[in-house]
Design a protein around this motif. Structure first.
Motif, mmCIF file in Angstrom:
data_model
loop_
_atom_site.group_PDB
_atom_site.id
_atom_site.type_symbol
_atom_site.label_atom_id
_atom_site.label_comp_id
_atom_site.label_asym_id
_atom_site.label_seq_id
_atom_site.Cartn_x
_atom_site.Cartn_y
_atom_site.Cartn_z
ATOM 1 N N PHE A 182 5.377 81.955 -4.364
ATOM 2 C CA PHE A 182 5.172 83.349 -3.972
ATOM 3 C C PHE A 182 3.845 83.758 -4.602
ATOM 4 N N LYS A 183 2.816 83.805 -3.778
ATOM 5 C CA LYS A 183 1.464 84.028 -4.288
ATOM 6 C C LYS A 183 1.149 85.517 -4.393
ATOM 7 N N ARG A 184 0.375 85.808 -5.383
ATOM 8 C CA ARG A 184 -0.043 87.188 -5.633
ATOM 9 C C ARG A 184 -0.886 87.730 -4.480
ATOM 10 N N SER A 185 -1.675 86.876 -3.867
ATOM 11 C CA SER A 185 -2.568 87.331 -2.795
ATOM 12 C C SER A 185 -1.802 87.821 -1.578
ATOM 13 N N ARG A 210 11.733 94.310 -6.995
ATOM 14 C CA ARG A 210 12.268 92.958 -7.103
ATOM 15 C C ARG A 210 13.785 93.007 -7.213
ATOM 16 N N MET A 211 14.449 92.125 -6.483
ATOM 17 C CA MET A 211 15.906 92.047 -6.521
ATOM 18 C C MET A 211 16.329 91.228 -7.739
ATOM 19 N N SER A 268 10.783 85.031 -8.555
ATOM 20 C CA SER A 268 11.505 85.944 -7.671
ATOM 21 C C SER A 268 10.550 86.572 -6.668
ATOM 22 N N PRO A 269 10.937 86.680 -5.418
ATOM 23 C CA PRO A 269 10.072 87.340 -4.428
ATOM 24 C C PRO A 269 9.911 88.826 -4.745
ATOM 25 N N VAL A 270 8.797 89.375 -4.337
ATOM 26 C CA VAL A 270 8.451 90.759 -4.628
ATOM 27 C C VAL A 270 8.105 91.473 -3.331
#
Length: 316
Positions: A182-185, A210-211, A268-270
């Motif tokens: 999960f990249k910041r970009s 975030r979950m 974790s995905p955001v």
């Protein structure tokens, strides 16, 4: 005559018993315990020395060598037994539980949701023209997103393209599980890469959602869980346009989570929310919710279950 004399002696004894006591007999002072003579310091020291070691009886602190041996043997046996019992209990406990997953997880609740920045409770208030008022929020966002840097994700995790759960149950229990990147970009205008101030200097702030992680949990029952945000208290139109990055859902490929021991590099995905048209100088309370199968977002007892609420006030 002899019998008569004995009777007279008995009568005299009875009379003597009923006669009143003399004054000397009523003097109780003579019966009081007399105080012991004061002992000198030298005598007290000698008593202590005798107590510690009595050369006449060969006793140490009032006990013989045999008595001390029996006492030490008793306490040694007692503490050895207690240590063995404690060790046995710990062995049984560690044998019955797994370091990779909880033994009992039948009461795991649906996930909650956290947000960033999270500094002074859940209040976000600043003036776009005042750098000092929003700098702390930008710094908090930087720290939150540091593990999501593109270089770090490319080095540690793999790129996933599937739109389904990333199941890895066929591996050994102790084997390390792979994690999706999960990249910041991917967070676009809320990544801090194009705008290092995350929109706060423009009065268009970003918030990260975030979950919560739950080991082995499969959210949405096969369908992605999506996020919606709206005004809970205040004028509904004050929130303005909302932009979501990379999109308003949590992809299934990031689930299930296998725990810290096995999912070492898990990220974790955001979901990033940008308030692109929020009204200035208007205090509103915003609530963001998780929506999906099996998700509870209206619990009357737990306000963090399935949702997060925060106040937002932006000044010019």
């Amino acid at each position: 005559m002899l019998k008569h004399g004995q009777e007279l002696e008995e009568e005299q004894e009875e009379l003597a018993e009923h006669q009143p006591l003399e004054q000397e007999d009523l003097n109780f002072e003579r019966w009081k315990r007399r105080p012991l003579p004061k002992r000198t310091l030298h005598q007290k020291i000698d008593d202590v020395k005798t107590y510690l070691w009595n050369a006449e009886t060969n006793e140490f602190m009032g006990r013989s060598g045999k008595s001390w041996s029996l006492i030490l043997l008793f306490y040694a046996a007692l503490y050895l037994f207690l240590a063995a019992m404690f060790g046995g209990c710990m062995f049984c406990l560690m044998w019955s539980i797994s370091p990779y997953h909880p033994t009992l997880n039948d009461r795991v609740m649906p996930p909650g949701m956290t947000m960033a920045p999270h500094l002074e409770g859940q209040d976000i208030a600043f003036n776009a023209s005042d750098r000092k008022s929003w700098k702390k929020y930008a710094r908090s966002m930087d720290e939150y997103l540091r593990p999501y840097n593109d270089g770090t994700q490319e080095k540690r995790n793999i790129r996933c393209t599937q739109d389904r759960y990333f199941m890895q149950d066929d591996l050994e229990e102790s084997a390390e599980r792979k994690a999706c990147q999960f990249k910041r970009s991917w967070l676009g205008d809320c990544s801090g890469m194009q705008d290092p101030h995350y929109g706060y200097s423009q009065g268009r702030p970003c918030v990260l959602l975030r979950m919560n992680r739950i080991l082995g949990y499969l959210p949405g029952q096969g369908k992605p869980v999506n996020v919606t945000c709206g005004v809970k208290k205040g004028p509904p139109e004050a929130v303005g346009e909302l932009q979501f990055f990379p999109k308003s859902i949590f992809d299934l490929k990031y689930y299930p989570y296998y725990g810290k021991q096995r999912h070492v590099n898990y990220s974790s995905p955001v979901v990033a929310v940008r308030f692109a048209g929020v009204q200035y100088d208007t205090h509103i309370q915003v609530q963001c919710k998780l929506n999906g199968e099996g998700i509870i977002n209206n619990s009357p007892t737990d306000r963090y279950q399935g949702s997060v609420t925060f106040s937002l006030e932006v000044g010019a």
